[in-house]
Design an enzyme around this catalytic site. Sequence first.
Site, PDB file in Angstrom:
ATOM      1  N   CYS B 110      16.980  20.270  24.718  1.00 21.14           N
ATOM      2  CA  CYS B 110      15.550  20.347  25.052  1.00 21.14           C
ATOM      3  C   CYS B 110      15.290  20.058  26.520  1.00 21.14           C
ATOM      4  O   CYS B 110      14.258  20.431  27.058  1.00 21.14           O
ATOM      5  CB  CYS B 110      14.771  19.339  24.215  1.00 21.14           C
ATOM      6  SG  CYS B 110      15.390  19.150  22.546  1.00 21.14           S
ATOM      7  N   HIS B 234       8.704  15.717  28.997  1.00 21.08           N
ATOM      8  CA  HIS B 234       8.901  16.704  27.926  1.00 21.08           C
ATOM      9  C   HIS B 234       7.883  16.384  26.825  1.00 21.08           C
ATOM     10  O   HIS B 234       7.778  15.241  26.391  1.00 21.08           O
ATOM     11  CB  HIS B 234      10.338  16.604  27.422  1.00 21.08           C
ATOM     12  CG  HIS B 234      10.587  17.315  26.144  1.00 21.08           C
ATOM     13  ND1 HIS B 234      10.118  18.591  25.895  1.00 21.08           N
ATOM     14  CD2 HIS B 234      11.253  16.946  25.019  1.00 21.08           C
ATOM     15  CE1 HIS B 234      10.479  18.974  24.684  1.00 21.08           C
ATOM     16  NE2 HIS B 234      11.170  17.985  24.138  1.00 21.08           N
ATOM     17  N   ASN B 264       5.446  21.054  20.773  1.00 22.84           N
ATOM     18  CA  ASN B 264       6.737  20.809  21.413  1.00 22.84           C
ATOM     19  C   ASN B 264       7.503  22.125  21.543  1.00 22.84           C
ATOM     20  O   ASN B 264       7.940  22.691  20.546  1.00 22.84           O
ATOM     21  CB  ASN B 264       7.529  19.796  20.580  1.00 22.84           C
ATOM     22  CG  ASN B 264       8.911  19.499  21.154  1.00 22.84           C
ATOM     23  OD1 ASN B 264       9.392  20.184  22.053  1.00 22.84           O
ATOM     24  ND2 ASN B 264       9.555  18.461  20.633  1.00 22.84           N
TER      25      ASN B 264
END
Lengths: 307, 307
Positions: B110, B234, B264
């Site tokens: 990620c 993030h 997300n």
Amino acid sequence: MKNIKITSTGSYLPNTKITDKELEEKLKLEKGYIKKRTGIETRYYAKEEKIEDMAKKAVLDLLKKEEIKDIDLIITSTTTTNNLMPGISNYIQEELNIENAITLDILAGCSGYINALDVARLYILAGISKKALVVGVDILSKYVDEEDVATAVVLSDGAGAILLEETTEEKMYFSQIEANIDKNKILTCKSDEKIQMKGKEVYKYAVTKTVENINKLLEKAELTLDDIKYIVPHQSNIKIIKGITSRLKVDENKVYKNIKDVGNTFCGSIPIAIDQMKKENLLKDKDKIILIGYGGGLNTGSILLEI
Amino acid sequence: MKNIKITSTGSYLPNTKITDKELEEKLKLEKGYIKKRTGIETRYYAKEEKIEDMAKKAVLDLLKKEEIKDIDLIITSTTTTNNLMPGISNYIQEELNIENAITLDILAGCSGYINALDVARLYILAGISKKALVVGVDILSKYVDEEDVATAVVLSDGAGAILLEETTEEKMYFSQIEANIDKNKILTCKSDEKIQMKGKEVYKYAVTKTVENINKLLEKAELTLDDIKYIVPHQSNIKIIKGITSRLKVDENKVYKNIKDVGNTFCGSIPIAIDQMKKENLLKDKDKIILIGYGGGLNTGSILLEI
């Protein structure tokens, strides 16, 4: 001034050796067809192994234990990974039990190892990494359409690894990396499909673009092929390698070939070749060599470096 | 001395908006459950689109036509690509009709966008690239187990892009990138499987490691959080973001959040946030910001840069 030096190499080929005889019978090809067209006699398939296990074995072939703990960068190039996260580099980190490193996997077609090596060098030059592990691995048997002669007779599985370290020794390094648009989709692979290759167009692209690319590299380095000890091309197919050799007008003995025994292992190709050359004692201190990658993308890249 | 500057940004969210209401009914969750646990109200799914098309749209959102031809490096970070070759970066090159560039895709969990940006900067510093396109894209809806509450309510699809250029202006830049072994496999995805996440363990890792990582970054930069205009984490989950904010003891208003609307998006997360901040006119010349990535690998990374 910081430079880079190859301080160790390793490779791994899986246990299941597939001979031309076996494939020629299966594909109903006449005896000798495969060798004549591709230069390949054997290739290796990873039947039960995972791609990350192949990568780990190439790395374990390379390392002495005391060298492991200092590795601060792991880059793996591949075209056939199913490890979206963690990546293959993370699995290598785990295998080596390295507490902390920068890890990333690179997808850049068959020539991805050139990109991986080039990125690792930039990290060393920037002072961020002192000891980088650069791995190339592919498990092409999983992406081969068994009935497609064009790919089934050529593709193979394998992994190679190079340890790259910072050095203050003078070591020449130049790279020439480029990508061109694959308008006709001559070499493609999706993770849920088999590899598709248009052989004639790949031949034409590979020979033409690679020769152009090497000439740009030599111009940048202000060197000629006379200054180069070995050319280490991606081991794709003997016809492409011979086409490049002949267009470059370079002595055939300067062009390293292991394709007869190893087949085409995509991202494994160049590090496996370098490892074999090291083990055959072909590479001496200060030798200048050129590594050449080409393939899907279309990505083409070459690196001139000093051993 | 060469430095880097963000000269343009773009982003793309797919058309199909999925509300909490819809998911709560489907998953038989009580009303308000999702917002309370994740901070998310809407997320976007790419129903018919391909991941490379999302990436292209983020790039087209960014570019003026006259800027395109000079792009010499395209790096795309992703965790959910099926484009083994050509890569997403190659498809972007084709869309923009750029004749020649270095192209590569990066898999680093990620937080891969941090790696991509860091590599692009090294290419610019080395004088190899003058104008780099750095893209982050993920199509997580394809990897979500629709019945797994932990991931189904959080994950979203999206793409973001940043144009990074060489500048001679003084622009501060520091990065701190690391990977740690994911012993318990708390966040994983294979290309033929769904994303698996152990929520509590991910929370613990994300908050602890990210805070450690940022402190190392600030130490390297010889700065404190007082010098920083915005932190752009993030956008994983509001609880993680709040956990990081509280441990850092930083003013909540300094921490940019768009998770409520966007969800997300893994590698899309940071560039989408930066694009939205630019469009909201939040970022001024010389502002110092910190980007923070964390996730599968386990890869953690932060970048301190000057707008």
